[in-house]
Design an enzyme around this catalytic site. Structure first.
Site, mmCIF file in Angstrom:
data_model
loop_
_atom_site.group_PDB
_atom_site.id
_atom_site.type_symbol
_atom_site.label_atom_id
_atom_site.label_comp_id
_atom_site.label_asym_id
_atom_site.label_seq_id
_atom_site.Cartn_x
_atom_site.Cartn_y
_atom_site.Cartn_z
ATOM 1 N N GLU A 72 -7.078 4.948 7.575
ATOM 2 C CA GLU A 72 -6.810 6.363 7.263
ATOM 3 C C GLU A 72 -7.988 6.979 6.508
ATOM 4 O O GLU A 72 -8.322 8.150 6.702
ATOM 5 C CB GLU A 72 -5.492 6.468 6.463
ATOM 6 C CG GLU A 72 -4.294 6.196 7.372
ATOM 7 C CD GLU A 72 -3.074 5.601 6.688
ATOM 8 O OE1 GLU A 72 -2.969 5.659 5.446
ATOM 9 O OE2 GLU A 72 -2.212 5.066 7.420
ATOM 10 N N LYS A 77 0.234 4.257 -0.316
ATOM 11 C CA LYS A 77 -0.364 5.465 0.286
ATOM 12 C C LYS A 77 -0.080 6.693 -0.593
ATOM 13 O O LYS A 77 -0.011 6.556 -1.803
ATOM 14 C CB LYS A 77 0.120 5.638 1.727
ATOM 15 C CG LYS A 77 -0.112 4.362 2.556
ATOM 16 C CD LYS A 77 0.024 4.563 4.029
ATOM 17 C CE LYS A 77 -0.252 3.235 4.733
ATOM 18 N NZ LYS A 77 -0.235 3.356 6.193
ATOM 19 N N HIS A 83 -9.655 1.367 4.545
ATOM 20 C CA HIS A 83 -8.411 1.584 5.290
ATOM 21 C C HIS A 83 -8.688 2.551 6.439
ATOM 22 O O HIS A 83 -9.468 3.494 6.291
ATOM 23 C CB HIS A 83 -7.321 2.132 4.365
ATOM 24 C CG HIS A 83 -5.973 2.099 5.019
ATOM 25 N ND1 HIS A 83 -5.574 3.051 5.918
ATOM 26 C CD2 HIS A 83 -4.967 1.203 4.932
ATOM 27 C CE1 HIS A 83 -4.358 2.735 6.361
ATOM 28 N NE2 HIS A 83 -3.958 1.625 5.777
ATOM 29 N N GLY A 129 2.620 -1.140 4.305
ATOM 30 C CA GLY A 129 2.738 0.282 3.962
ATOM 31 C C GLY A 129 4.190 0.662 3.751
ATOM 32 O O GLY A 129 4.771 0.460 2.682
ATOM 33 N N GLY A 130 4.809 1.197 4.802
ATOM 34 C CA GLY A 130 6.174 1.722 4.709
ATOM 35 C C GLY A 130 7.163 0.798 4.020
ATOM 36 O O GLY A 130 7.947 1.235 3.172
ATOM 37 N N ASN A 133 0.883 -1.170 0.000
ATOM 38 C CA ASN A 133 0.000 0.000 0.000
ATOM 39 C C ASN A 133 0.920 1.219 0.000
ATOM 40 O O ASN A 133 1.490 1.565 1.030
ATOM 41 C CB ASN A 133 -0.885 -0.039 1.254
ATOM 42 C CG ASN A 133 -1.705 1.227 1.440
ATOM 43 O OD1 ASN A 133 -1.784 2.068 0.543
ATOM 44 N ND2 ASN A 133 -2.323 1.367 2.604
ATOM 45 N N SER A 136 3.026 -2.077 10.518
ATOM 46 C CA SER A 136 4.470 -2.187 10.791
ATOM 47 C C SER A 136 5.019 -3.589 10.511
ATOM 48 O O SER A 136 5.895 -4.077 11.226
ATOM 49 C CB SER A 136 4.781 -1.758 12.223
ATOM 50 O OG SER A 136 4.425 -0.395 12.405
ATOM 51 N N GLY A 158 2.193 2.266 10.844
ATOM 52 C CA GLY A 158 3.189 3.318 10.721
ATOM 53 C C GLY A 158 3.827 3.710 12.042
ATOM 54 O O GLY A 158 4.514 4.726 12.130
ATOM 55 N N GLU A 214 -5.893 -4.705 10.343
ATOM 56 C CA GLU A 214 -4.834 -3.733 10.608
ATOM 57 C C GLU A 214 -5.146 -2.964 11.890
ATOM 58 O O GLU A 214 -5.933 -2.008 11.868
ATOM 59 C CB GLU A 214 -4.733 -2.733 9.452
ATOM 60 C CG GLU A 214 -4.414 -3.362 8.119
ATOM 61 C CD GLU A 214 -3.809 -2.350 7.167
ATOM 62 O OE1 GLU A 214 -2.679 -2.574 6.730
ATOM 63 O OE2 GLU A 214 -4.440 -1.323 6.886
#
Ligand code: PGA
Length: 252
Positions: free
Chosen positions: A98, A11, A96, A235-236, A9, A214, A174, A168
């Site tokens: 967010e 983002k 999601h 993500g990251g 993802n 994470s 994150g 999640e």
């Protein structure tokens, strides 16, 4: 039987040129491999039409990170499920945390998005997860149940079978704070039991449930070793080909 999946993802990261470069790099790092899982990258809308034809579709699927809750028309700035599908993308992340928190996406809005995604042949990656206060109050199962029931449980078993679920925990996204393997297994098993109750054991056994928050190469193997954790939404660590590949390799 359900698939193992590692989905990225991106983002709101990467210019078009940077995204194209990352997609090319992923092609290269997977060129001489046969990953033991499905690999998906979910990118910003503007990347889709360039990235989709560029990746090796035998190894990498492409998805969007969102789509509109309306079919078409006067909704300035929105991108419909049909538009996403027209790029060749096959997946879309919906729900999601967010989007729920910053863009006020309610269960009803998400229900519409899921319906439109399915109607346009996209596979939704539907996200659920509790915030820290809910976890501390021991309410995580209740929260996740409400998110599943509120947006998905009007679907037929056939339509539900087309979904991927991602658990999640918001407190892990994150933050560098990962759920322990035991915490992940516990709630994934709960999610599968809820699906089994609603749609039967076959549908539940065939639904891929990904962990997100994470997740990185150093903890992916332990998380994915759990019987009810079928991969990750990343993500990251999906923003660098080598990091993402390290997670894909957790299935080797
Ligand atoms: P993270 O994000 O891996 O950077 O924690 C996961 C996600 O939000 O999908």
């Amino acid at each position: 039987m359900r698939k193992n999946i590692v989905a990225g993802n991106w983002k709101m990261n990467k210019t078009l040129q940077e995204g194209i470069a990352l997609a090319k790099e992923l092609n290269e790092v997977l060129a001489n491999e046969r990953p033991n899982c499905d690999v998906i990258i979910c990118t910003p809308f503007i990347h889709l039409a360039s990235v989709t034809p560029l990746v090796d579709s035998a190894k990498i699927g492409v998805g969007a990170e969102n789509c509109a809750d309306k079919e078409s028309g006067a909704y300035t700035g929105e991108v419909s499920a049909a538009m996403v599908a027209s790029t060749g993308a096959k997946y879309v992340i919906l729900g999601h945390s967010e989007r729920r928190a910053y863009y006020h996406e309610t269960p009803e809005i998400l229900k519409e998005k899921v319906r439109l995604a399915l109607a346009n042949g996209l596979t939704p990656i539907f996200c659920v997860g509790e915030v820290l206060e809910e976890r501390e109050a021991g309410k995580q199962n209740e929260v996740v149940y409400g998110q599943l029931a509120g947006s998905l449980f009007d679907l037929s078993a056939e339509d539900f079978s087309r979904l991927i679920i991602a658990y999640e925990p918001v407190w892990a996204i994150g933050t560098g704070k990962t759920a322990t393997a035991a915490q992940a297994q516990e709630i994934h098993a709960y999610i599968r039991s809820v699906i089994a109750e609603k749609y039967g054991k076959d549908v539940a056994d065939n639904t891929s449930i990904l962990y997100g928050g994470s997740c990185k190469a150093s903890n992916a193997r332990e998380l994915f070793a759990n019987p009810d954790v079928d991969g990750g939404l990343i993500g990251g660590a999906s923003l660098k080909a080598a990091d993402f590949k390290g997670i894909i390799d957790a299935f080797n």
